[in-house]
Design an enzyme around this catalytic site. Sequence first.
Site, PDB file in Angstrom:
ATOM      1  N   SER A   6     -15.524   1.458  -3.040  1.00 52.68           N
ATOM      2  CA  SER A   6     -14.261   2.187  -3.220  1.00 52.68           C
ATOM      3  C   SER A   6     -14.135   2.552  -4.687  1.00 52.68           C
ATOM      4  O   SER A   6     -14.198   1.684  -5.562  1.00 52.68           O
ATOM      5  CB  SER A   6     -13.083   1.298  -2.811  1.00 52.68           C
ATOM      6  OG  SER A   6     -11.908   1.764  -3.435  1.00 52.68           O
ATOM      7  N   HIS A  29     -16.140   5.234  -0.274  1.00 55.25           N
ATOM      8  CA  HIS A  29     -14.793   5.063   0.274  1.00 55.25           C
ATOM      9  C   HIS A  29     -13.755   5.629  -0.696  1.00 55.25           C
ATOM     10  O   HIS A  29     -13.694   5.215  -1.852  1.00 55.25           O
ATOM     11  CB  HIS A  29     -14.573   3.559   0.498  1.00 55.25           C
ATOM     12  CG  HIS A  29     -13.299   3.192   1.166  1.00 55.25           C
ATOM     13  ND1 HIS A  29     -13.133   3.203   2.537  1.00 55.25           N
ATOM     14  CD2 HIS A  29     -12.110   2.788   0.653  1.00 55.25           C
ATOM     15  CE1 HIS A  29     -11.911   2.802   2.840  1.00 55.25           C
ATOM     16  NE2 HIS A  29     -11.251   2.548   1.721  1.00 55.25           N
ATOM     17  N   ASP A  31      -9.793   6.069  -1.462  1.00 51.63           N
ATOM     18  CA  ASP A  31      -8.455   5.563  -1.133  1.00 51.63           C
ATOM     19  C   ASP A  31      -7.392   6.563  -1.558  1.00 51.63           C
ATOM     20  O   ASP A  31      -7.184   6.779  -2.759  1.00 51.63           O
ATOM     21  CB  ASP A  31      -8.223   4.232  -1.858  1.00 51.63           C
ATOM     22  CG  ASP A  31      -9.009   3.112  -1.216  1.00 51.63           C
ATOM     23  OD1 ASP A  31      -8.862   2.924   0.000  1.00 51.63           O
ATOM     24  OD2 ASP A  31      -9.779   2.445  -1.928  1.00 51.63           O
ATOM     25  N   MET A  33      -3.505   7.497  -1.700  1.00 53.62           N
ATOM     26  CA  MET A  33      -2.190   6.849  -1.630  1.00 53.62           C
ATOM     27  C   MET A  33      -1.103   7.820  -2.087  1.00 53.62           C
ATOM     28  O   MET A  33      -1.284   8.511  -3.091  1.00 53.62           O
ATOM     29  CB  MET A  33      -2.152   5.638  -2.563  1.00 53.62           C
ATOM     30  CG  MET A  33      -3.283   4.668  -2.319  1.00 53.62           C
ATOM     31  SD  MET A  33      -3.202   3.317  -3.491  1.00 53.62           S
ATOM     32  CE  MET A  33      -4.637   2.387  -2.999  1.00 53.62           C
ATOM     33  N   HIS A  62      -9.833   7.176   3.375  1.00 52.24           N
ATOM     34  CA  HIS A  62      -8.821   6.247   3.883  1.00 52.24           C
ATOM     35  C   HIS A  62      -7.445   6.752   3.443  1.00 52.24           C
ATOM     36  O   HIS A  62      -7.088   6.635   2.274  1.00 52.24           O
ATOM     37  CB  HIS A  62      -9.122   4.850   3.294  1.00 52.24           C
ATOM     38  CG  HIS A  62      -8.150   3.785   3.660  1.00 52.24           C
ATOM     39  ND1 HIS A  62      -8.113   2.553   3.020  1.00 52.24           N
ATOM     40  CD2 HIS A  62      -7.172   3.743   4.600  1.00 52.24           C
ATOM     41  CE1 HIS A  62      -7.165   1.811   3.556  1.00 52.24           C
ATOM     42  NE2 HIS A  62      -6.569   2.504   4.503  1.00 52.24           N
ATOM     43  N   MET A  64      -3.783   6.412   3.065  1.00 49.10           N
ATOM     44  CA  MET A  64      -2.629   5.499   3.061  1.00 49.10           C
ATOM     45  C   MET A  64      -1.410   6.341   2.709  1.00 49.10           C
ATOM     46  O   MET A  64      -0.909   6.312   1.584  1.00 49.10           O
ATOM     47  CB  MET A  64      -2.851   4.379   2.040  1.00 49.10           C
ATOM     48  CG  MET A  64      -3.855   3.352   2.526  1.00 49.10           C
ATOM     49  SD  MET A  64      -4.456   2.283   1.198  1.00 49.10           S
ATOM     50  CE  MET A  64      -5.764   3.308   0.550  1.00 49.10           C
ATOM     51  N   MET A 132      -7.550  -3.935   7.506  1.00 49.73           N
ATOM     52  CA  MET A 132      -7.161  -4.260   6.124  1.00 49.73           C
ATOM     53  C   MET A 132      -7.192  -5.772   5.945  1.00 49.73           C
ATOM     54  O   MET A 132      -6.546  -6.511   6.694  1.00 49.73           O
ATOM     55  CB  MET A 132      -5.748  -3.745   5.813  1.00 49.73           C
ATOM     56  CG  MET A 132      -5.610  -2.234   5.707  1.00 49.73           C
ATOM     57  SD  MET A 132      -6.765  -1.415   4.586  1.00 49.73           S
ATOM     58  CE  MET A 132      -6.430  -2.218   3.015  1.00 49.73           C
ATOM     59  N   PHE A 138      -3.508  -1.700  -3.711  1.00 49.02           N
ATOM     60  CA  PHE A 138      -4.154  -2.050  -4.980  1.00 49.02           C
ATOM     61  C   PHE A 138      -5.514  -2.704  -4.746  1.00 49.02           C
ATOM     62  O   PHE A 138      -5.685  -3.429  -3.767  1.00 49.02           O
ATOM     63  CB  PHE A 138      -3.274  -3.017  -5.787  1.00 49.02           C
ATOM     64  CG  PHE A 138      -1.927  -2.429  -6.102  1.00 49.02           C
ATOM     65  CD1 PHE A 138      -1.751  -1.649  -7.242  1.00 49.02           C
ATOM     66  CD2 PHE A 138      -0.850  -2.619  -5.246  1.00 49.02           C
ATOM     67  CE1 PHE A 138      -0.516  -1.072  -7.526  1.00 49.02           C
ATOM     68  CE2 PHE A 138       0.385  -2.043  -5.512  1.00 49.02           C
ATOM     69  CZ  PHE A 138       0.553  -1.270  -6.664  1.00 49.02           C
ATOM     70  N   ASP A 170     -11.618  -3.905   4.577  1.00 46.03           N
ATOM     71  CA  ASP A 170     -11.250  -3.304   3.300  1.00 46.03           C
ATOM     72  C   ASP A 170     -10.330  -4.243   2.513  1.00 46.03           C
ATOM     73  O   ASP A 170      -9.214  -4.531   2.945  1.00 46.03           O
ATOM     74  CB  ASP A 170     -10.529  -1.977   3.584  1.00 46.03           C
ATOM     75  CG  ASP A 170     -10.270  -1.164   2.342  1.00 46.03           C
ATOM     76  OD1 ASP A 170     -10.674  -1.573   1.244  1.00 46.03           O
ATOM     77  OD2 ASP A 170      -9.642  -0.092   2.473  1.00 46.03           O
ATOM     78  N   GLY A 172     -10.817  -7.276  -0.996  1.00 43.45           N
ATOM     79  CA  GLY A 172     -11.197  -8.639  -1.335  1.00 43.45           C
ATOM     80  C   GLY A 172     -12.633  -9.015  -0.993  1.00 43.45           C
ATOM     81  O   GLY A 172     -12.963 -10.203  -0.870  1.00 43.45           O
TER      82      GLY A 172
HETATM   83  C1  DX5 Z   1      -6.584  -1.163  -1.053  1.00 47.26           C
HETATM   84  C2  DX5 Z   1      -7.720  -0.194  -0.840  1.00 47.26           C
HETATM   85  C3  DX5 Z   1      -9.067  -0.784  -1.000  1.00 47.26           C
HETATM   86  C4  DX5 Z   1      -9.370  -1.309  -2.376  1.00 47.26           C
HETATM   87  C5  DX5 Z   1     -10.417  -2.387  -2.272  1.00 47.26           C
HETATM   88  O1  DX5 Z   1      -5.408  -0.494  -0.756  1.00 47.26           O
HETATM   89  O2  DX5 Z   1      -7.639   0.355   0.457  1.00 47.26           O
HETATM   90  O3  DX5 Z   1     -10.091   0.121  -0.588  1.00 47.26           O
HETATM   91  O4  DX5 Z   1      -9.798  -0.314  -3.267  1.00 47.26           O
HETATM   92  O5  DX5 Z   1     -10.554  -2.962  -3.506  1.00 47.26           O
HETATM   93  P1  DX5 Z   1     -11.073  -4.456  -3.730  1.00 47.26           P
HETATM   94  O6  DX5 Z   1     -12.470  -4.490  -3.201  1.00 47.26           O
HETATM   95  O7  DX5 Z   1     -10.971  -4.605  -5.206  1.00 47.26           O
HETATM   96  O8  DX5 Z   1     -10.158  -5.354  -2.988  1.00 47.26           O
HETATM   97 ZN    ZN Z   2      -9.398   1.593   1.382  1.00 46.36          ZN
END
Ligand code: DX5
Ligand code: ZN
Length: 209
Positions: A6, A29, A31, A33, A62, A64, A132, A138, A170, A172
């Site tokens: 990501s 990936h 993200d 938002m 993705h 969001m 998720m 974040f 997705d 952690g």
């Molecule tokens: C969170 C995102 C993730 C994020 C993952 O809202 O959807 O894709 O970037 O980041 P890490 O791997 O640092 O948790």
């Molecule tokens: Zn994501």
Amino acid sequence: MKIAPSVLTADFSNLKHELQSIETADYLHLDIMDGHFVPNISFGPAIAKTISQSTHLPLDIHLMVTDPIRWVQPFAQSNPVFMTIHVESSDVEKTLKLIHEHKIKAGISLKPKTEIEAIIPYLDQVGLVLVMTVEPGFGGQGFMDSMLVKVERLVQIRKQKNLDFQIEVDGGINLETIKRCKESGVDIAVAGSYLFNMSDRKKGIESLK
Ligand code: DX5
Ligand code: ZN
């Protein structure tokens, strides 16, 4: 295990280098938002298009966002292989159809507090289910182990109903948490901060795989 870095935690002032450093991954990936569905804003269709022109990796978008139907056409311009929307957003069924009309594989995602039952009606319409494993919004948060129960349920349902979606997690992901994902049956893992905080990302991708 397929790996989808990501770019959220990449160095955007040096994006070309950042993208080159992860070229051995399977997907990229993105993200997206809107500052409403999640308490953060990332980037829009113009940046996504620029990114798509600077990588050979297939894009995994993705969304969001509260109103994904508005964003299908603008983000389709970057030719993603997957475009994933949230079950908690509006007009889910119509949006999945619109994604298919653009010849893109549709994905469905669910937040940690959403029960798996919410996505069951859509499983025969998607090529990807994105579980998720942190609250969306974040990068850099801790992995929620309890989400793996959802993955295990999805593996069962896929088999029982003879469906063919891929299962992605997705949030952690690191060298420890990915082992448990593998055991539960995850096909694709998104990795953000763990990879981008590393200097040798090729090695990082290899070890996650
Ligand atoms: C969170 C995102 C993730 C994020 C993952 O809202 O959807 O894709 O970037 O980041 P890490 O791997 O640092 O948790
Ligand atoms: Zn994501």
